[in-house]
Design an enzyme around this catalytic site. Structure first.
Site, PDB file in Angstrom:
ATOM      1  N   GLY A 119       0.846  -1.198   0.000  1.00 22.87           N
ATOM      2  CA  GLY A 119       0.000   0.000   0.000  1.00 22.87           C
ATOM      3  C   GLY A 119       0.871   1.234   0.000  1.00 22.87           C
ATOM      4  O   GLY A 119       1.650   1.445   0.931  1.00 22.87           O
TER       5      GLY A 119
ATOM      6  N   CYS B   3      -7.805  12.696   0.214  1.00 25.85           N
ATOM      7  CA  CYS B   3      -8.668  13.698   0.855  1.00 25.85           C
ATOM      8  C   CYS B   3      -9.069  14.804  -0.123  1.00 25.85           C
ATOM      9  O   CYS B   3     -10.028  15.541   0.113  1.00 25.85           O
ATOM     10  CB  CYS B   3      -7.960  14.302   2.061  1.00 25.85           C
ATOM     11  SG  CYS B   3      -7.341  13.044   3.192  1.00 25.85           S
TER      12      CYS B   3
ATOM     13  N   VAL C 192      -0.155  -7.367  -3.694  1.00 20.99           N
ATOM     14  CA  VAL C 192       0.369  -8.456  -2.861  1.00 20.99           C
ATOM     15  C   VAL C 192      -0.791  -9.400  -2.607  1.00 20.99           C
ATOM     16  O   VAL C 192      -1.843  -8.997  -2.102  1.00 20.99           O
ATOM     17  CB  VAL C 192       0.941  -7.909  -1.540  1.00 20.99           C
ATOM     18  CG1 VAL C 192       1.369  -9.055  -0.620  1.00 20.99           C
ATOM     19  CG2 VAL C 192       2.124  -6.982  -1.826  1.00 20.99           C
TER      20      VAL C 192
ATOM     21  N   GLY D   8      -5.138   0.204   3.909  1.00 18.98           N
ATOM     22  CA  GLY D   8      -6.272   1.124   3.950  1.00 18.98           C
ATOM     23  C   GLY D   8      -7.592   0.438   4.243  1.00 18.98           C
ATOM     24  O   GLY D   8      -7.652  -0.632   4.861  1.00 18.98           O
ATOM     25  N   ALA D   9      -8.663   1.080   3.793  1.00 14.19           N
ATOM     26  CA  ALA D   9     -10.013   0.578   4.034  1.00 14.19           C
ATOM     27  C   ALA D   9     -10.797   0.728   2.743  1.00 14.19           C
ATOM     28  O   ALA D   9     -10.599   1.689   1.990  1.00 14.19           O
ATOM     29  CB  ALA D   9     -10.688   1.379   5.143  1.00 14.19           C
TER      30      ALA D   9
ATOM     31  N   PRO E 278       6.286 -10.889  14.751  1.00 13.19           N
ATOM     32  CA  PRO E 278       7.313  -9.879  15.076  1.00 13.19           C
ATOM     33  C   PRO E 278       8.011  -9.266  13.864  1.00 13.19           C
ATOM     34  O   PRO E 278       8.740  -8.281  14.018  1.00 13.19           O
ATOM     35  CB  PRO E 278       8.317 -10.664  15.938  1.00 13.19           C
ATOM     36  CG  PRO E 278       8.058 -12.105  15.660  1.00 13.19           C
ATOM     37  CD  PRO E 278       6.627 -12.229  15.259  1.00 13.19           C
TER      38      PRO E 278
ATOM     39  N   ALA F 269       1.759  -2.970  11.043  1.00 14.30           N
ATOM     40  CA  ALA F 269       0.588  -2.537  10.266  1.00 14.30           C
ATOM     41  C   ALA F 269       0.165  -1.143  10.726  1.00 14.30           C
ATOM     42  O   ALA F 269       0.284  -0.806  11.921  1.00 14.30           O
ATOM     43  CB  ALA F 269      -0.561  -3.528  10.417  1.00 14.30           C
TER      44      ALA F 269
ATOM     45  N   ASP G 201      -5.722   2.841   8.046  1.00 12.79           N
ATOM     46  CA  ASP G 201      -7.140   2.472   8.153  1.00 12.79           C
ATOM     47  C   ASP G 201      -7.350   0.973   8.358  1.00 12.79           C
ATOM     48  O   ASP G 201      -8.442   0.550   8.741  1.00 12.79           O
ATOM     49  CB  ASP G 201      -7.886   2.867   6.869  1.00 12.79           C
ATOM     50  CG  ASP G 201      -7.990   4.371   6.693  1.00 12.79           C
ATOM     51  OD1 ASP G 201      -7.510   5.103   7.577  1.00 12.79           O
ATOM     52  OD2 ASP G 201      -8.546   4.804   5.664  1.00 12.79           O
TER      53      ASP G 201
HETATM   54  P1  FAD Z   1      -4.805   4.420   1.893  1.00 11.59           P
HETATM   55  O1  FAD Z   1      -4.285   5.794   1.866  1.00 11.59           O
HETATM   56  O2  FAD Z   1      -6.176   4.167   1.403  1.00 11.59           O
HETATM   57  O3  FAD Z   1      -3.798   3.513   1.067  1.00 11.59           O
HETATM   58  C1  FAD Z   1      -3.971   2.136   0.965  1.00 11.59           C
HETATM   59  C2  FAD Z   1      -3.461   1.676  -0.384  1.00 11.59           C
HETATM   60  O4  FAD Z   1      -3.179   0.291  -0.308  1.00 11.59           O
HETATM   61  C3  FAD Z   1      -4.493   1.824  -1.490  1.00 11.59           C
HETATM   62  O5  FAD Z   1      -4.017   2.688  -2.502  1.00 11.59           O
HETATM   63  C4  FAD Z   1      -4.693   0.405  -2.025  1.00 11.59           C
HETATM   64  O6  FAD Z   1      -4.795   0.364  -3.431  1.00 11.59           O
HETATM   65  C5  FAD Z   1      -3.429  -0.277  -1.563  1.00 11.59           C
HETATM   66  N1  FAD Z   1      -3.590  -1.730  -1.372  1.00 11.59           N
HETATM   67  C6  FAD Z   1      -4.572  -2.361  -0.674  1.00 11.59           C
HETATM   68  N2  FAD Z   1      -4.361  -3.688  -0.698  1.00 11.59           N
HETATM   69  C7  FAD Z   1      -3.239  -3.892  -1.408  1.00 11.59           C
HETATM   70  C8  FAD Z   1      -2.523  -5.057  -1.771  1.00 11.59           C
HETATM   71  N3  FAD Z   1      -2.914  -6.268  -1.399  1.00 11.59           N
HETATM   72  N4  FAD Z   1      -1.412  -4.923  -2.528  1.00 11.59           N
HETATM   73  C9  FAD Z   1      -0.995  -3.687  -2.912  1.00 11.59           C
HETATM   74  N5  FAD Z   1      -1.625  -2.566  -2.589  1.00 11.59           N
HETATM   75  C10 FAD Z   1      -2.744  -2.660  -1.846  1.00 11.59           C
HETATM   76  N6  FAD Z   1      -8.936  11.734   6.203  1.00 11.59           N
HETATM   77  C11 FAD Z   1      -8.761  12.873   6.891  1.00 11.59           C
HETATM   78  O7  FAD Z   1      -8.142  12.850   7.958  1.00 11.59           O
HETATM   79  N7  FAD Z   1      -9.236  14.068   6.407  1.00 11.59           N
HETATM   80  C12 FAD Z   1      -9.911  14.153   5.233  1.00 11.59           C
HETATM   81  O8  FAD Z   1     -10.308  15.248   4.799  1.00 11.59           O
HETATM   82  C13 FAD Z   1     -10.135  12.961   4.514  1.00 11.59           C
HETATM   83  N8  FAD Z   1     -10.818  12.988   3.355  1.00 11.59           N
HETATM   84  C14 FAD Z   1     -10.997  11.833   2.652  1.00 11.59           C
HETATM   85  C15 FAD Z   1     -11.707  11.881   1.459  1.00 11.59           C
HETATM   86  C16 FAD Z   1     -11.894  10.722   0.736  1.00 11.59           C
HETATM   87  C17 FAD Z   1     -12.688  10.780  -0.540  1.00 11.59           C
HETATM   88  C18 FAD Z   1     -11.345   9.490   1.190  1.00 11.59           C
HETATM   89  C19 FAD Z   1     -11.522   8.230   0.403  1.00 11.59           C
HETATM   90  C20 FAD Z   1     -10.643   9.435   2.374  1.00 11.59           C
HETATM   91  C21 FAD Z   1     -10.459  10.602   3.121  1.00 11.59           C
HETATM   92  N9  FAD Z   1      -9.772  10.584   4.335  1.00 11.59           N
HETATM   93  C22 FAD Z   1      -9.611  11.742   5.038  1.00 11.59           C
HETATM   94  C23 FAD Z   1      -9.253   9.325   4.904  1.00 11.59           C
HETATM   95  C24 FAD Z   1      -7.781   9.138   4.574  1.00 11.59           C
HETATM   96  O9  FAD Z   1      -7.595   9.271   3.208  1.00 11.59           O
HETATM   97  C25 FAD Z   1      -7.355   7.747   5.054  1.00 11.59           C
HETATM   98  O10 FAD Z   1      -7.554   7.679   6.437  1.00 11.59           O
HETATM   99  C26 FAD Z   1      -5.898   7.458   4.752  1.00 11.59           C
HETATM  100  O11 FAD Z   1      -5.636   7.565   3.385  1.00 11.59           O
HETATM  101  C27 FAD Z   1      -5.531   6.051   5.225  1.00 11.59           C
HETATM  102  O12 FAD Z   1      -4.232   5.735   4.859  1.00 11.59           O
HETATM  103  P2  FAD Z   1      -3.820   4.229   4.578  1.00 11.59           P
HETATM  104  O13 FAD Z   1      -2.393   4.230   4.201  1.00 11.59           O
HETATM  105  O14 FAD Z   1      -4.269   3.376   5.686  1.00 11.59           O
HETATM  106  O15 FAD Z   1      -4.718   3.793   3.345  1.00 11.59           O
END
Ligand code: FAD
Length: 564
Positions: free
Chosen positions: A13, A48, A86, A119-120, A287, A291, A294
């Site tokens: 991710g 965002c 992955v 992510g989620a 270990p 992670a 989201d």
């Molecule tokens: P993400 O940033 O979602 O990244 C996860 C990535 O992992 C994705 O690109 C996905 O394709 C990839 N992935 C998943 N599984 C695999 C796999 N098996 N192999 C390879 N890649 C994989 N938060 C705020 O605080 N303020 C805001 O204003 C806000 N606005 C938002 C608006 C929108 C439209 C959205 C969708 C979200 C918003 N958020 C906001 C939430 C914020 O974007 C998330 O909390 C944050 O991006 C989470 O980060 P992350 O790294 O966990 O996941």
């Protein structure tokens, strides 16, 4: 494991948490090999910002790309492999199996440390008819490309946004900005679940005032195929109440669920809420695997309970902390307070910490106060009231949560209150905070100070409080509702059944008030009625102040549903 200088880090991710972890890891370890696998076509993009691209406030799609694989290679020497998913983790061999999405080619890579930041994904409950090419979710750039392609030749079309969380509301605002007829459908009686209902009510008014139709407490039962009698380009959104909303497109903003499938299949511990379980170093039950973001469960900063709080700030901080721990800098992730802010047309709505619902669920005693201070000094032009609510412990005064809504100055107050919450401050501390003041920016007693003082007054027993939601059930044989506002204010509306004595006449008219009934005093915001309560209690009356007074009570009254 390889020594820190030549470790091999694999990150799943490449957006908020993953990219932060990678950049931090490189800053700490120049010789490490760092590989990011990202399933989608972009890394490190601004999720965002997606709604604002749909609405045209962000004009260039490239502005959403904070980094690209090339820029990450050039700046951080990262090996970024996009469109590569992955598909399996072999924990025993410490290898991941990946699949290139375009070619289908599969191969494996070894790791010393693995960071999961998947992510989620948007929730898509099994509602009949939900799968439809004109029903959109909003998670990544391809999603918004589909929405903008759809909207190009669709002047004045009808969009139904299902779900009144922040993604749904931001989309509603932006689609309205584009001139669409927008309807928001929400299963709960309010939008923005992190707010308490009387605070969310301000957003209902703002939506309706900006021409957005709102259906609350009415979940979608099905999406039906349009007929000749009910033409629509997407579907007929049928609500549980039986209402039928023709939609040329539907935006699904029904919340998200952690992408924890990969971790679950690998046998990592998963929590009851469906997120990956980590310790305070963000290490999973393996270990060699960390992670973040989201996909994980965190500890709620107020209730201490496990929670899913999908926000960008926590994901970014966690990415940094995971990299620190992997590279020999022990670092803790404490808790998440859910500090968030939303812009909805001319309003900002912010919150931090617990709300009444979560405190009740966790059986944590609390007291609530509402106030409506100006965003800056009243004598300086352009001040707007901020509807401010704080929740605090009735014994120690410890701050438990805050919510604020207004046109100006909400962001600064919520951030001060979020800082206070993290620091474990009490309402007494809020009263004493020394905050920046000049007339265009604030007041000598900032709204945060005032909130602390108002809470202190309640804790010190200077005033007893009544809440807006108890007004309807007051018994006139035991309680008198007293309006102490001016006649002009009363002429613009009042709480039915109340007696009117303006504050400045109160001392002369005490004989008109009953001594055998409790008096609940109200004004516009609760400030003058506090003075009234002080006068009355010192004259031997039983009195309470209606906290937030007329403004809070009026905001919480049922509003007419609007039609698009
Ligand atoms: P993400 O940033 O979602 O990244 C996860 C990535 O992992 C994705 O690109 C996905 O394709 C990839 N992935 C998943 N599984 C695999 C796999 N098996 N192999 C390879 N890649 C994989 N938060 C705020 O605080 N303020 C805001 O204003 C806000 N606005 C938002 C608006 C929108 C439209 C959205 C969708 C979200 C918003 N958020 C906001 C939430 C914020 O974007 C998330 O909390 C944050 O991006 C989470 O980060 P992350 O790294 O966990 O996941």
């Amino acid at each position: 494991m390889n020594k820190a200088s030549n470790k091999r880090l694999v990150i799943v991710g490449g957006v908020a948490g993953g990219a932060s972890a990678a950049a931090r890891a490189r800053r700490l370890c120049e010789d490490c090999e760092i590989i990011i696998f990202e399933r989608g076509p972009h890394v490190s993009f601004a999720n965002c910002g997606l709604p604002y691209f749909v609405g045209g406030e962000i004009v260039e799609q490239d502005s959403l790309l904070v980094q690209t694989p090339d820029s990450l290679k050039a700046r951080f020497n990262l090996d970024v492999r996009i469109k590569t998913e992955v598909i399996r983790i072999d924990r025993a061999a410490r290898r991941v199996r990946v699949r290139e999405r375009e070619t289908g080619r599969e191969y494996e890579e070894a790791y010393d440390a693995l960071i999961l930041s998947m992510g989620a994904s948007p929730l898509k409950p099994p509602i009949p008819g939900i799968e439809n090419p004109n029903h959109f979710t909003v998670r990544d750039i391809p999603d918004v490309e589909k929405i903008t392609a759809w909207s190009k030749d669709c002047r004045g079309c009808r969009v139904v946004v299902v779900g009144g969380g922040y993604v749904g509301l931001e989309m509603a605002e932006q689609l309205r900005r584009r001139g669409f007829a927008v309807t928001v459908v929400e299963a709960l009686p309010q939008v923005m679940a992190p707010l308490d209902p009387e605070m969310a009510a301000w957003l209902h008014e703002e939506l309706r005032g900006n021409g957005v139709a709102l259906h609350l407490n009415d979940p979608v039962a099905s999406f039906e195929r349009p007929s000749e009698q009910e033409p629509a380009r997407a579907s007929i959104v049928v609500l549980k109440s039986g209402q039928r909303l023709p939609a040329d497109s539907v935006v699904l903003g029904l919340g998200v669920k952690p992408e924890a499938g990969l971790a679950k299949e690998a046998g990592l511990e998963i929590g009851k809420l469906g997120g990956i379980r980590v310790d305070d170093h963000l290490q999973t039950s393996d270990p060699h695997i960390w992670a973040v973001g989201d996909a994980i469960e965190v500890h709620d900063g107020v209730t201490g309970q496990w929670a899913l709080i999908p926000l960008a700030g926590p994901a970014n901080r966690q990415g940094r902390i995971a990299a620190d721990n992997i590279l020999g800098r022990p670092s803790h992730y404490e808790q998440t307070w859910g500090t968030a802010i939303l812009r909805l047309f001319s309003l900002a709505a912010g919150c931090t910490g617990a709300n009444e619902k979560s405190l009740r669920r966790a059986a944590i005693p609390f007291q609530a106060i509402h106030l409506h201070p100006g965003s800056h000094a009243g004598y300086y032009p352009g001040a707007h009231p901020i509807a401010l609510k704080i929740l605090f412990a009735p014994d120690t005064g410890r701050l438990l949560g805050a919510q604020a809504i207004g046109r100006e100055g909400v962001d600064k107050r919520i951030d001060v209150l979020a800082t206070a919450l993290k620091a474990g401050m009490t309402v007494h501390d809020l009263a004493e905070l020394e905050l920046a003041y000049a007339p265009p920016y604030g007041s000598a007693k900032d709204p945060v100070n005032l909130a602390g003082m108002a809470a202190q007054n309640a804790l010190d027993g200077d005033v007893a409080l009544a809440q807006w939601n108890k007004v309807a059930s007051l018994d006139p044989s035991t309680t008198l509702l007293l309006d102490v506002r001016s006649s002009d204010e009363r002429a613009r509306g009042f709480i039915p059944g109340s007696t009117h004595i303006p504050l400045d006449e109160l001392r002369q008219r005490l004989s008109e008030l009953p001594r055998d009934r409790e008096i609940i005093a109200y004004c516009q915001s609760g400030q003058r009625s506090y003075i009234a309560a002080r006068i009355l209690s010192q004259r031997g009356f039983r009195v309470r102040n209606l906290t937030g007074s007329y403004r809070t009570w009026r905001a919480a009254q049922p509003q007419e549903e609007t039609q698009p």
